[in-house]
Motif scaffolding. Structure first.
Motif, PDB file in Angstrom:
ATOM      1  N   ALA A  46      36.487  40.551  45.663  1.00 18.36           N
ATOM      2  CA  ALA A  46      37.330  41.698  45.353  1.00 18.36           C
ATOM      3  C   ALA A  46      38.119  42.047  46.598  1.00 18.36           C
ATOM      4  O   ALA A  46      37.707  41.721  47.715  1.00 18.36           O
ATOM      5  CB  ALA A  46      36.493  42.888  44.895  1.00 18.36           C
ATOM      6  N   VAL A  47      39.245  42.695  46.419  1.00 19.76           N
ATOM      7  CA  VAL A  47      40.084  43.087  47.543  1.00 19.76           C
ATOM      8  C   VAL A  47      39.999  44.602  47.708  1.00 19.76           C
ATOM      9  O   VAL A  47      40.286  45.351  46.783  1.00 19.76           O
ATOM     10  CB  VAL A  47      41.543  42.652  47.339  1.00 19.76           C
ATOM     11  CG1 VAL A  47      42.381  43.039  48.541  1.00 19.76           C
ATOM     12  CG2 VAL A  47      41.617  41.146  47.111  1.00 19.76           C
ATOM     13  N   VAL A  48      39.599  45.033  48.899  1.00 20.12           N
ATOM     14  CA  VAL A  48      39.448  46.455  49.203  1.00 20.12           C
ATOM     15  C   VAL A  48      40.166  46.728  50.512  1.00 20.12           C
ATOM     16  O   VAL A  48      39.843  46.144  51.549  1.00 20.12           O
ATOM     17  CB  VAL A  48      37.965  46.858  49.332  1.00 20.12           C
ATOM     18  CG1 VAL A  48      37.841  48.339  49.677  1.00 20.12           C
ATOM     19  CG2 VAL A  48      37.211  46.553  48.041  1.00 20.12           C
ATOM     20  N   GLY A  49      41.148  47.599  50.472  1.00 15.07           N
ATOM     21  CA  GLY A  49      41.878  47.925  51.690  1.00 15.07           C
ATOM     22  C   GLY A  49      42.553  46.730  52.322  1.00 15.07           C
ATOM     23  O   GLY A  49      42.716  46.666  53.539  1.00 15.07           O
ATOM     24  N   GLY A  50      42.953  45.761  51.491  1.00 16.44           N
ATOM     25  CA  GLY A  50      43.610  44.562  52.012  1.00 16.44           C
ATOM     26  C   GLY A  50      42.657  43.491  52.479  1.00 16.44           C
ATOM     27  O   GLY A  50      43.093  42.410  52.883  1.00 16.44           O
ATOM     28  N   LEU A  51      41.353  43.732  52.414  1.00  6.35           N
ATOM     29  CA  LEU A  51      40.357  42.760  52.868  1.00  6.35           C
ATOM     30  C   LEU A  51      39.568  42.237  51.679  1.00  6.35           C
ATOM     31  O   LEU A  51      39.187  43.000  50.789  1.00  6.35           O
ATOM     32  CB  LEU A  51      39.393  43.404  53.876  1.00  6.35           C
ATOM     33  CG  LEU A  51      40.018  44.028  55.121  1.00  6.35           C
ATOM     34  CD1 LEU A  51      38.930  44.680  55.961  1.00  6.35           C
ATOM     35  CD2 LEU A  51      40.764  42.979  55.928  1.00  6.35           C
ATOM     36  N   LYS A  52      39.300  40.940  51.677  1.00  4.97           N
ATOM     37  CA  LYS A  52      38.473  40.357  50.631  1.00  4.97           C
ATOM     38  C   LYS A  52      36.997  40.545  50.984  1.00  4.97           C
ATOM     39  O   LYS A  52      36.571  40.243  52.094  1.00  4.97           O
ATOM     40  CB  LYS A  52      38.782  38.873  50.461  1.00  4.97           C
ATOM     41  CG  LYS A  52      40.123  38.598  49.807  1.00  4.97           C
ATOM     42  CD  LYS A  52      40.369  37.118  49.645  1.00  4.97           C
ATOM     43  CE  LYS A  52      41.740  36.867  49.017  1.00  4.97           C
ATOM     44  NZ  LYS A  52      42.037  35.414  48.915  1.00  4.97           N
ATOM     45  N   ILE A  53      36.244  41.057  50.031  1.00  2.00           N
ATOM     46  CA  ILE A  53      34.806  41.169  50.211  1.00  2.00           C
ATOM     47  C   ILE A  53      34.119  40.464  49.049  1.00  2.00           C
ATOM     48  O   ILE A  53      34.669  40.372  47.948  1.00  2.00           O
ATOM     49  CB  ILE A  53      34.344  42.631  50.297  1.00  2.00           C
ATOM     50  CG1 ILE A  53      34.552  43.351  48.969  1.00  2.00           C
ATOM     51  CG2 ILE A  53      35.055  43.367  51.419  1.00  2.00           C
ATOM     52  CD1 ILE A  53      33.894  44.712  48.921  1.00  2.00           C
ATOM     53  N   ASP A  54      32.921  39.957  49.311  1.00  2.00           N
ATOM     54  CA  ASP A  54      32.163  39.243  48.296  1.00  2.00           C
ATOM     55  C   ASP A  54      31.152  40.208  47.695  1.00  2.00           C
ATOM     56  O   ASP A  54      30.232  40.674  48.379  1.00  2.00           O
ATOM     57  CB  ASP A  54      31.471  38.040  48.922  1.00  2.00           C
ATOM     58  CG  ASP A  54      30.756  37.184  47.892  1.00  2.00           C
ATOM     59  OD1 ASP A  54      30.947  37.446  46.689  1.00  2.00           O
ATOM     60  OD2 ASP A  54      30.006  36.278  48.281  1.00  2.00           O
ATOM     61  N   LEU A  55      31.300  40.494  46.425  1.00  2.00           N
ATOM     62  CA  LEU A  55      30.385  41.411  45.763  1.00  2.00           C
ATOM     63  C   LEU A  55      28.962  40.861  45.745  1.00  2.00           C
ATOM     64  O   LEU A  55      27.995  41.627  45.758  1.00  2.00           O
ATOM     65  CB  LEU A  55      30.868  41.686  44.336  1.00  2.00           C
ATOM     66  CG  LEU A  55      32.284  42.277  44.211  1.00  2.00           C
ATOM     67  CD1 LEU A  55      32.629  42.508  42.750  1.00  2.00           C
ATOM     68  CD2 LEU A  55      32.409  43.566  45.000  1.00  2.00           C
ATOM     69  N   ALA A  56      28.827  39.536  45.752  1.00  2.00           N
ATOM     70  CA  ALA A  56      27.488  38.934  45.796  1.00  2.00           C
ATOM     71  C   ALA A  56      26.787  39.249  47.117  1.00  2.00           C
ATOM     72  O   ALA A  56      25.563  39.408  47.158  1.00  2.00           O
ATOM     73  CB  ALA A  56      27.582  37.419  45.595  1.00  2.00           C
ATOM     74  N   GLU A  57      27.543  39.343  48.202  1.00  2.00           N
ATOM     75  CA  GLU A  57      26.959  39.693  49.496  1.00  2.00           C
ATOM     76  C   GLU A  57      26.412  41.114  49.476  1.00  2.00           C
ATOM     77  O   GLU A  57      25.338  41.399  50.023  1.00  2.00           O
ATOM     78  CB  GLU A  57      28.006  39.551  50.604  1.00  2.00           C
ATOM     79  CG  GLU A  57      27.498  39.922  51.986  1.00  2.00           C
ATOM     80  CD  GLU A  57      28.591  39.963  53.029  1.00  2.00           C
ATOM     81  OE1 GLU A  57      28.272  40.285  54.194  1.00  2.00           O
ATOM     82  OE2 GLU A  57      29.754  39.683  52.692  1.00  2.00           O
TER      83      GLU A  57
END
Length: 463
Positions: free
Chosen positions: A365-376
């Motif tokens: 997902a993209v949050v604040g321009g950064l990609k984060i892994d929801l699985a993490e």
């Protein structure tokens, strides 16, 4: 020489008195060259040379950029690590890449206090470090859909090719046009689209010492900014400023990292008199698509830029590359026969070739321009001794559904747990806690964001 791959494009042209950048005070190109040369000599005395691997972990400042350029002038491979990462996130990355040196600023931990003019730093030789691999000069990390970070290595020709793509894109700022940079200089758009393009094009770089919107707008007026680079969050904040000074030089506003909401586009146009122009790229490659002249409405990001070859297979975007961008043999499944699977879902206009972003095909997902892994994020929650189940979804914000088997966990307790293990952008904004999470007829956890309203009892507290 070690610096020939970047010197003629970046540092070696322009008069000494030509402005390079401005934050709290101006910095000329001559001052930049002098600072880089002094830092490079310090690195030489420490043994940093061609092929040395160095991890760089500093808060944003002009010193950070000077250190980066000095390391490249020594021919070093620079591993960029976000200073906001918690030890549980940072230490595995260092063990994975095994750099020979660490360059870090004092006070790396703690919240962002704004962009600094100068910052002291230390140089530390690390045990069991390994030299740079395959001529790679820039190493960055990006979230992986398997929970493992992707280690992305870019050789000099990849960075230079991206700069050429920027120069070929109509509307990009040119010589003498001040550029306001709101993106993080630790990530690709801020570093390449912002810092390196501006340096190569002779466009003075303006970096606000604070992101308070009213002060940012006053800085734009004072420095006669012609272009702004930012994320949708930045443009939403700027749009809220009611009493704005005149900005006659402003002609361009560029957004990257995630889709710009339609209301943000409309509010910014109403307040500043120009549209927000989206661009699209990947850490693995850099700039892929954009239209700075037509400024297409979201979710369109424009056609592929010259030098970017793409294809769409079943709504997924594939990108042509000469080699795999991933180091250490990880994520080999993403690169096959010269094509990188991006996992970005797109639609392509058959007439114009313009790309429209439809979402992701994995857990990113993209949050604040950064990609984060929801699985993490799920893995961090499941490490809590009282959490029995966890589902993390993105609904415009990161939300977590947590099953605790009746242990009575609160949102505040889960927030504190996450703060010690995840950087702030990854921490769920809301927690829905219940004894047991809903499952489908096959016994699998449901991951539909629409079920959030019924996942938690009314008495459950949300952060």
């Amino acid at each position: 020489m070690a610096n020939t791959w970047w010197g003629s494009h970046l540092l070696d042209h322009g008069a000494d008195d030509e402005p390079w950048a401005f934050s709290s005070a101006p910095v000329t190109r001559g001052a930049l060259r002098e600072a880089v040369a002094g830092i490079a000599e310090r690195f030489r005395r420490q043994g940093i040379a061609e092929g040395t691997s160095v991890v760089l972990r500093m808060k944003p400042s002009f010193t950070y950029l000077q250190v980066l350029l000095a390391l490249w002038s020594r021919g070093a491979q620079v591993v960029l690590v976000d200073f906001r990462l918690q030890p549980a996130e940072y230490e595995p990355l260092v063990r994975l890449v095994r750099p020979q040196y660490q360059v870090a600023a004092a006070g790396t931990d703690g919240p962002v206090t704004g962009f600094r003019q100068e910052s002291g730093f230390s140089i530390e030789a690390l045990p069991d470090g390994r030299p740079a691999a395959d001529g790679v000069r820039l190493v960055q990390f990006s979230s992986g859909s398997t929970g493992r970070p992707k280690v992305i290595g870019r050789p000099p020709d990849s960075v230079l090719a991206e700069l050429e793509r920027h120069a070929a894109l109509p509307g990009m700022p040119g010589r003498g046009e001040p550029v306001l940079l709101l993106n993080s200089v630790m990530h690709n758009m801020g570093l390449v689209t912002g810092v390196l393009h501006a340096l190569a094009a002779g466009a003075p770089l303006v970096v606000p010492p604070t992101l308070r919107p009213a002060e940012v707008v006053r800085l734009m007026a004072r420095t006669e900014v012609a272009a702004v680079f930012g994320t949708p969050v930045h443009y939403a904040l700027l749009s809220r400023i009611g009493d704005r000074p005149e900005l006659p030089a402003l002609r361009l506003a560029v957004s990257g990292g995630e889709r710009v909401p339609q209301d943000t586009c409309e509010q910014f146009r109403a307040g500043f008199g120009l549209p927000v122009s989206p661009v699209y790229g990947l850490t693995e490659f850099g700039l892929i698509a954009g239209d700075l002249v037509g400024a297409p409405p979201p979710p369109c990001v424009g056609p592929p830029v010259p030098g970017a070859e793409v294809k769409v297979v079943g709504e997924e975007l594939y990108l042509r590359l000469d080699r795999s961008p991933y180091l250490y043999g990880e994520h080999a499944d993403r690169f096959t026969d010269g094509w990188l699977r991006t996992y970005d879902r797109v639609a392509q206009d058959p007439a114009t070739g313009a790309l429209s972003l439809l979402g992701r095909a994995d857990s990113l997902a993209v949050v604040g321009g950064l990609k984060i892994d929801l699985a993490e994020v799920e893995a961090a929650l499941l490490a809590h001794p009282s959490v029995t189940e966890a589902v993390v979804v993105h609904t415009g914000a990161v939300e977590a559904l947590v099953g605790d088997g009746g242990a009575g966990l609160t949102a505040d307790q889960l927030t504190a747990w996450c703060r010690s293990r995840l950087s702030p952008v990854k921490i769920p904004r809301r927690f829905h806690v219940t004894d047991r999470l809903p499952r489908n007829s096959m016994g699998k956890l449901l991951r539909d964001p629409g079920m959030l309203g019924g996942a938690a009892a009314p008495s459950e507290r949300h952060r």
